[in-house]
Design an enzyme around this catalytic site. Structure first.
Site, short mmCIF file in Angstrom:
data_model
loop_
_atom_site.label_atom_id
_atom_site.label_comp_id
_atom_site.label_asym_id
_atom_site.label_seq_id
_atom_site.Cartn_x
_atom_site.Cartn_y
_atom_site.Cartn_z
N GLU A 79 37.12 30.69 51.85
CA GLU A 79 37.92 31.24 50.75
C GLU A 79 39.34 31.47 51.25
O GLU A 79 39.55 32.20 52.22
CB GLU A 79 37.34 32.54 50.20
N GLU A 92 43.37 35.68 54.71
CA GLU A 92 44.24 36.49 53.85
C GLU A 92 45.34 37.11 54.72
O GLU A 92 45.04 37.74 55.74
CB GLU A 92 43.42 37.60 53.17
N ASP A 148 47.75 33.29 57.91
CA ASP A 148 47.98 32.08 57.14
C ASP A 148 46.72 31.21 57.10
O ASP A 148 46.22 30.79 58.14
CB ASP A 148 49.14 31.32 57.79
N ASP A 172 49.00 33.41 44.73
CA ASP A 172 50.32 33.81 44.23
C ASP A 172 50.91 32.64 43.45
O ASP A 172 51.04 31.53 43.99
CB ASP A 172 51.24 34.17 45.40
N ASP A 224 45.58 32.33 36.48
CA ASP A 224 45.84 32.79 35.12
C ASP A 224 47.29 32.48 34.72
O ASP A 224 47.88 33.16 33.89
CB ASP A 224 45.53 34.28 34.95
N ARG A 281 39.04 42.89 40.29
CA ARG A 281 39.99 43.82 39.66
C ARG A 281 41.31 43.12 39.35
O ARG A 281 41.97 43.46 38.37
CB ARG A 281 40.23 45.02 40.58
N TYR A 282 41.68 42.16 40.19
CA TYR A 282 42.92 41.43 39.93
C TYR A 282 42.85 40.74 38.58
O TYR A 282 43.79 40.82 37.77
CB TYR A 282 43.20 40.40 41.02
N GLU A 283 41.75 40.04 38.32
CA GLU A 283 41.61 39.34 37.04
C GLU A 283 41.72 40.31 35.87
O GLU A 283 42.34 39.99 34.84
CB GLU A 283 40.25 38.66 36.96
#
Length: 226
Positions: A59, A84, A111, A133, A169, A207-209
């Site tokens: 991921e 991340e 990275d 991002d 999104d 939660r981001y979504e």
């Protein structure tokens, strides 16, 4: 001077590395648990990290780690590697790992392109790039993680038949990604006529979504490494 292990040069695909002070409990986990989860900072065989793993998933940009931890919890027989650069996100992820007692997660704080560079050819069974991002201003598009060179790197490390899910999104980023991924002959859509705004059955909402920060409903693009 360019680091020979980082031929891509300085990272420009994300902004801040830290937004707020890390909570004491999470800082303690960063100090004690994260070193036991870290991937080697050099070329490595993912199977060496978990010899009994049936598959290896990657991921890229796991945010707070909710999606990564949930996927790992569902499939304890799969090694899940996450990358991340955002310190607060890594702190959140190690908390999820500790609370869920996950033994099949490995983390790179930094990275994702470094991890991809360290991985051997055809070593990854599944890839997630979830809500990266968007750098939605045209002058910043060059900072997006999905670029032709990186798509080629992903093609190298994914096994034939490996699944690659990208979610965003931002409508423009979805089209941008389709154009650049399918321009590489190593990739095709998993299902040509798929409903791109249908939530995949195995998706984990984060939660981001739920903040709905983009300009469209979430778009899910499922590709396959040919």
């Amino acid at each position: 001077m360019t680091n020979p292990q980082q031929p891509h040069g300085p990272l420009r695909s994300f902004g801040r590395l830290k937004s707020r002070p890390v909570k004491p409990r999470q800082q303690a986990l960063l100090d004690t648990l994260l070193p036991t989860l870290a991937v080697p900072h050099e070329a490595f065989q993912p199977r060496d990290l978990m010899p009994e793993a049936k598959e290896v998933w990657l991921e890229i940009g796991f945010g707070g780690g909710e999606h990564m931890a949930a996927q790992a919890g569902r499939r304890p027989d799969v090694l899940v590697i996450g990358a991340e650069p955002f310190v607060n996100g890594v702190a959140s992820a190690v908390r999820h790992v500790e609370e869920q007692a996950l033994s099949n997660v490995r983390i790179h704080e930094g990275d994702a392109r470094d991890v991809v560079g360290w991985l051997p050819n055809a070593s990854i069974d599944r890839l997630f790039v979830m809500f990266p991002d968007p750098w939605h201003k045209a002058r910043h598009n060059k900072r997006r993680i999905i670029q032709p060179e990186f798509v080629a790197d992903l093609a190298r490390v994914l096994k034939p038949g490996a699944a690659f899910r990208f979610a965003t999104d931002w409508a423009d980023y979805a089209e941008w990604t389709i154009e650049r991924v399918l321009a590489n002959p190593a990739f095709r859509f998993a299902v040509e006529e798929a409903d791109r705004q249908a939530i995949p059955a195995d998706h984990v909402t984060t939660r981001y979504e739920e903040k709905k920060l983009g300009d469209c409903a979430p778009v899910f693009l499922d590709f396959v490494r040919a």
